[in-house]
Design an enzyme around this catalytic site. Sequence first.
Site, PDB file in Angstrom:
ATOM      1  N   ALA A 181       0.833  -1.189   0.000  1.00 55.21           N
ATOM      2  CA  ALA A 181       0.000   0.000   0.000  1.00 55.21           C
ATOM      3  C   ALA A 181       0.874   1.248   0.000  1.00 55.21           C
ATOM      4  O   ALA A 181       2.068   1.197   0.307  1.00 55.21           O
ATOM      5  CB  ALA A 181      -0.902   0.003   1.231  1.00 55.21           C
ATOM      6  N   LYS A 194       2.478   4.237   1.585  1.00 52.64           N
ATOM      7  CA  LYS A 194       2.986   4.413   2.952  1.00 52.64           C
ATOM      8  C   LYS A 194       3.143   3.097   3.726  1.00 52.64           C
ATOM      9  O   LYS A 194       3.014   3.068   4.951  1.00 52.64           O
ATOM     10  CB  LYS A 194       2.071   5.345   3.774  1.00 52.64           C
ATOM     11  N   LYS A 217      18.303  13.316  -0.771  1.00 53.34           N
ATOM     12  CA  LYS A 217      19.368  13.625   0.177  1.00 53.34           C
ATOM     13  C   LYS A 217      19.842  12.341   0.856  1.00 53.34           C
ATOM     14  O   LYS A 217      21.030  12.083   0.988  1.00 53.34           O
ATOM     15  CB  LYS A 217      18.830  14.575   1.253  1.00 53.34           C
ATOM     16  N   HIS A 255      14.161  12.185   0.235  1.00 56.89           N
ATOM     17  CA  HIS A 255      14.635  10.884  -0.246  1.00 56.89           C
ATOM     18  C   HIS A 255      15.948  11.002  -1.013  1.00 56.89           C
ATOM     19  O   HIS A 255      16.845  10.189  -0.854  1.00 56.89           O
ATOM     20  CB  HIS A 255      13.566  10.242  -1.139  1.00 56.89           C
ATOM     21  N   LYS A 282       7.413   0.279   1.539  1.00 56.98           N
ATOM     22  CA  LYS A 282       8.028  -0.559   0.497  1.00 56.98           C
ATOM     23  C   LYS A 282       9.274   0.070  -0.134  1.00 56.98           C
ATOM     24  O   LYS A 282      10.217  -0.647  -0.459  1.00 56.98           O
ATOM     25  CB  LYS A 282       7.005  -0.934  -0.569  1.00 56.98           C
ATOM     26  N   SER A 283       9.277   1.404  -0.300  1.00 51.43           N
ATOM     27  CA  SER A 283      10.448   2.064  -0.907  1.00 51.43           C
ATOM     28  C   SER A 283      11.683   1.888  -0.033  1.00 51.43           C
ATOM     29  O   SER A 283      12.756   1.544  -0.528  1.00 51.43           O
ATOM     30  CB  SER A 283      10.175   3.553  -1.112  1.00 51.43           C
TER      31      SER A 283
END
Lengths: 162, 162, 162
Positions: free
Chosen positions: A8, A10, A51, A49, A13-14
Amino acid sequence: MKALFIGANKSGKSRLALEYTLKLASKKPYFIATGIPTDEEMKKKIEIHKKDRQNRFITIEEPLEIYRTIKPIEAYKLVDCLSFWVSNMLLNSKEDEILTEAEKISQIENSIFVINEVGAGVIPANELARKFAHYNGLVSQIVAKNSDEVYFCTAGLSLKVK
Amino acid sequence: MKALFIGANKSGKSRLALEYTLKLASKKPYFIATGIPTDEEMKKKIEIHKKDRQNRFITIEEPLEIYRTIKPIEAYKLVDCLSFWVSNMLLNSKEDEILTEAEKISQIENSIFVINEVGAGVIPANELARKFAHYNGLVSQIVAKNSDEVYFCTAGLSLKVK
Amino acid sequence: MKALFIGANKSGKSRLALEYTLKLASKKPYFIATGIPTDEEMKKKIEIHKKDRQNRFITIEEPLEIYRTIKPIEAYKLVDCLSFWVSNMLLNSKEDEILTEAEKISQIENSIFVINEVGAGVIPANELARKFAHYNGLVSQIVAKNSDEVYFCTAGLSLKVK
């Protein structure tokens, strides 16, 4: 090694895919960013992200031509995320190419893919949203089929489903 | 022991968390109800749940001050649910406190938390809904990180992910 | 043997349930189609699925009377899907019968059921959509409770949860 992280919005997963890629990579991996910031919140998020990644990944921003971009790269590449790519393809009248492109993309070695689960809510009335959910789901299946490992993400944790 | 039950609306997570809490508790546990009934259906549902619980839990209704409420309680406490709490915080202009509060709440021993997965549908156009989904997801990750056990719920069943 | 396949729209649950049914069945199984095509895309999709099944299943189209339809059949029957059925029941003013029917349906031997997860997005404002999500979730729980096996589907893969 090819892997897919699905979950989903948030679900973390990233971050999970990022840590996974860094653990696998013996030399500096690539980060293929498909998202085009559309509002202030997203711009800020992308900056944070970036940075966080900057010394650990070589970032390439590419909203559409994923195959052409990752094909020549031998190192590990993290494509984050395929849902933005599906959305970009639809908004650029490339609907007919989505599935064949997904098939090609997902056969390239040393690739880690991230995709949103977007089909577990009530199906929206909006036609574009439904088309997006349709292709996003089919792309998930294609990439999962061609991946060696697939992880379902929830609450910042992952569950191996393949 | 701290645990999180995450799942879709109507996935059975509340019942699963309730049974889990009763199994763990050696003395009568607390039930922290964060939901404020907004329609007849919800009122009825809350009444049924209350009746079902009344001899087995000490119920406290608290829409916002979760930390202050559960901190002094040594017995097991079931917080159902954090999604209502996130929504209440947003509607009461306490957006800035959500993440720090979530961090504090989730470090209190003998707590069982319930949260909705709301990010697996097409992202809604409505700004408040998007903000809610954003914080709900981040709170899930924070609480899962601090929990000893995390359960993903679907169709009335649970799958241990941590 | 009774089994349930639950997953998001386009999670591959229909195909997984179909392969599962064919593997179990010693004689030609039945396919109970509950969906009524409402647009061109769906019509096309149903035609493709029908073609794919035609020599391997006996297809019965039944939007409402699932229990009466499957009760007398001894062979394996795949009911695809219960979400369409819930929607059909609501649209035909049979709301009061949904849960008792689900209980009866799910006790019939040699049945494989498919249902959508629709509760993992932000709860829609539309009242009918909310009612649908409510009953769809309760039906999932009832059928899962009475099933011997339950599979959660994502990206074309399944995870056994019971």
